[in-house]
Design a protein around this motif. Structure first.
Motif, short mmCIF file in Angstrom:
data_model
loop_
_atom_site.label_atom_id
_atom_site.label_comp_id
_atom_site.label_asym_id
_atom_site.label_seq_id
_atom_site.Cartn_x
_atom_site.Cartn_y
_atom_site.Cartn_z
N ASN A 1 6.13 -34.71 14.29
CA ASN A 1 6.86 -33.72 15.10
C ASN A 1 8.36 -33.85 14.89
O ASN A 1 9.07 -32.85 14.78
N ARG A 2 8.83 -35.10 14.83
CA ARG A 2 10.25 -35.31 14.58
C ARG A 2 10.64 -34.84 13.19
O ARG A 2 11.74 -34.30 12.98
N ALA A 3 9.73 -35.04 12.22
CA ALA A 3 10.01 -34.60 10.85
C ALA A 3 10.14 -33.08 10.80
O ALA A 3 11.02 -32.54 10.11
N THR A 4 9.27 -32.39 11.54
CA THR A 4 9.34 -30.92 11.58
C THR A 4 10.65 -30.47 12.19
O THR A 4 11.32 -29.56 11.68
N GLU A 5 11.04 -31.10 13.30
CA GLU A 5 12.31 -30.76 13.95
C GLU A 5 13.49 -31.07 13.04
O GLU A 5 14.47 -30.31 13.00
N ARG A 6 13.39 -32.19 12.31
CA ARG A 6 14.48 -32.57 11.40
C ARG A 6 14.63 -31.54 10.28
O ARG A 6 15.74 -31.17 9.90
N LEU A 7 13.50 -31.05 9.77
CA LEU A 7 13.56 -30.04 8.72
C LEU A 7 14.17 -28.73 9.24
O LEU A 7 14.90 -28.05 8.52
N LYS A 8 13.89 -28.40 10.49
CA LYS A 8 14.44 -27.18 11.06
C LYS A 8 15.94 -27.29 11.30
O LYS A 8 16.63 -26.28 11.41
N LYS A 9 16.42 -28.54 11.42
CA LYS A 9 17.86 -28.75 11.58
C LYS A 9 18.56 -28.96 10.24
O LYS A 9 19.79 -29.04 10.19
N ASP A 10 17.78 -29.07 9.17
CA ASP A 10 18.33 -29.25 7.83
C ASP A 10 19.16 -28.03 7.47
O ASP A 10 18.79 -26.89 7.78
N GLN A 11 20.30 -28.24 6.78
CA GLN A 11 21.15 -27.12 6.39
C GLN A 11 20.40 -26.14 5.47
O GLN A 11 20.72 -24.95 5.43
N ARG A 12 19.39 -26.62 4.76
CA ARG A 12 18.62 -25.75 3.87
C ARG A 12 17.73 -24.78 4.65
O ARG A 12 17.34 -23.73 4.12
N TYR A 13 17.41 -25.14 5.90
CA TYR A 13 16.53 -24.28 6.70
C TYR A 13 17.19 -22.93 6.94
O TYR A 13 16.52 -21.88 6.91
N GLY A 14 18.49 -22.93 7.19
CA GLY A 14 19.21 -21.68 7.37
C GLY A 14 19.16 -20.81 6.12
O GLY A 14 19.02 -19.59 6.20
N LEU A 15 19.27 -21.46 4.95
CA LEU A 15 19.17 -20.72 3.69
C LEU A 15 17.79 -20.08 3.55
O LEU A 15 17.66 -18.92 3.13
N TRP A 16 16.77 -20.85 3.89
CA TRP A 16 15.41 -20.35 3.78
C TRP A 16 15.18 -19.14 4.71
O TRP A 16 14.55 -18.16 4.33
N GLN A 17 15.75 -19.21 5.92
CA GLN A 17 15.63 -18.10 6.85
C GLN A 17 16.28 -16.84 6.28
O GLN A 17 15.77 -15.73 6.45
N GLN A 18 17.41 -17.02 5.57
CA GLN A 18 18.07 -15.88 4.95
C GLN A 18 17.20 -15.28 3.85
O GLN A 18 17.08 -14.06 3.74
N ARG A 19 16.59 -16.15 3.04
CA ARG A 19 15.75 -15.64 1.95
C ARG A 19 14.51 -14.92 2.47
O ARG A 19 14.02 -13.98 1.83
N GLU A 20 14.01 -15.38 3.63
CA GLU A 20 12.82 -14.77 4.20
C GLU A 20 13.06 -13.33 4.65
O GLU A 20 12.11 -12.58 4.89
N LYS A 21 14.32 -12.91 4.75
CA LYS A 21 14.64 -11.54 5.20
C LYS A 21 14.47 -10.51 4.08
O LYS A 21 14.60 -9.32 4.33
N GLY A 22 14.21 -10.99 2.87
CA GLY A 22 13.96 -10.06 1.78
C GLY A 22 14.89 -10.28 0.60
O GLY A 22 15.96 -10.87 0.73
N THR A 23 14.47 -9.78 -0.55
CA THR A 23 15.21 -10.00 -1.80
C THR A 23 16.62 -9.41 -1.75
O THR A 23 17.60 -10.05 -2.13
N ASP A 24 16.73 -8.17 -1.27
CA ASP A 24 18.06 -7.52 -1.23
C ASP A 24 18.99 -8.26 -0.27
O ASP A 24 20.18 -8.45 -0.58
#
Length: 258
Positions: free
Chosen positions: A195-218
């Motif tokens: 559970n802590r690992a999941t929370e840590r990944l969500k706080k990772d700076q890369r998580y924000g990048l992934w959320q941006q990519r999930e919004k679509g290619t354009d």
């Protein structure tokens, strides 16, 4: 206080077994969620680095040179040098920490618990008759000997079945309950760690990048272009600051030589 055999019931053992089975299922689900998330974060960061990485590395070089020049100017203007005394203090502290580390060495309780697990396996499995038992025992022996593997890691690799539910001839019902309770605590710790690992990944700076990519290619392409522009602007500012410091350093050194 430890329960005696007369106070432990089969109902309590069965309830503990159900809890163990549920914990294993929760852990398996948690790992299924973590694995693709880790992969996605690594992939999106690689994509980001291909586009923006060169500019970011240039930024770090500029910042390093700025820090170096600032330190040179500060040393030159303030003429402070007490590093020897500080080094001696650090050296003494290092020796103290090394002694504390050596004195704090103790028996690993996880190793003891893994030995107890292996002992149970030898009692309930029959590798001489059943090839699957022999293969399972060999695999788990290797895992138990790995100092980086926890008891819970071993239990995750132990298929649900007779090894979990069987009471060996050397155990009474209280012994079985005590052993299963130890396993339950190990799996609970594992679940908490996941559970802590999941929370840590969500706080990772890369998580924000992934959320941006999930919004679509354009949207992702537009986002990357914005990052390029922002990084270029920052690099221009850093370069201007560096040029200013270089001029200041040149002025200081030329004046001292007069």
């Amino acid at each position: 206080m430890t329960n005696s055999a007369s106070t432990i019931t089969q109902t309590e053992v069965d309830a503990l077994l159900r809890q163990l089975q549920e914990l294993r299922q929760q852990i398996a689900l948690a790992r299924e969620m973590i694995a693709p998330l880790e992969t996605n974060l690594a992939e999106v960061y690689d994509e980001f680095q291909v586009v923006v990485g060169g500019l970011r590395r240039h930024s770090m070089r500029l910042q390093a040179e700025i820090a170096t020049l600032r330190a040179q100017i500060d040393r030159f203007t303030h003429d402070q040098d007490d590093t020897l005394e500080q080094d001696e203090s650090n050296e003494k502290l290092l020796y103290v920490k090394e002694e504390e580390t050596a004195d704090s060495a103790s028996v690993d309780p996880e190793a003891v618990e893994k030995d107890m697990l292996l002992e149970h396996l030898f009692r309930v499995l029959d590798p001489m008759v059943n090839d699957e038992d022999g293969e399972l025992l060999a695999n788990l022996q290797g895992l138990c000997s790995d100092t980086t593997a926890s008891l819970a890691d071993v239990l995750e690799e132990l298929p649900w079945g007779l090894v979990w539910t069987t009471r060996s001839l050397q155990e009474n019902i209280a012994d079985q309950h005590r052993r299963l309770a130890i396993w339950e605590q190990a799996l609970k710790r594992q679940m908490e760690n996941l559970n802590r690992a999941t929370e840590r990944l969500k706080k990772d700076q890369r998580y924000g990048l992934w959320q941006q990519r999930e919004k679509g290619t354009d949207y992702w392409r537009t986002f990357l272009n914005q990052c390029i522009e922002q990084q270029q602007d920052q690099n221009y500012e850093l370069q201007a600051e560096l040029d200013s410091l270089r001029e200041e350093w040149e002025r200081i050194t030329s004046t001292s030589n007069l």
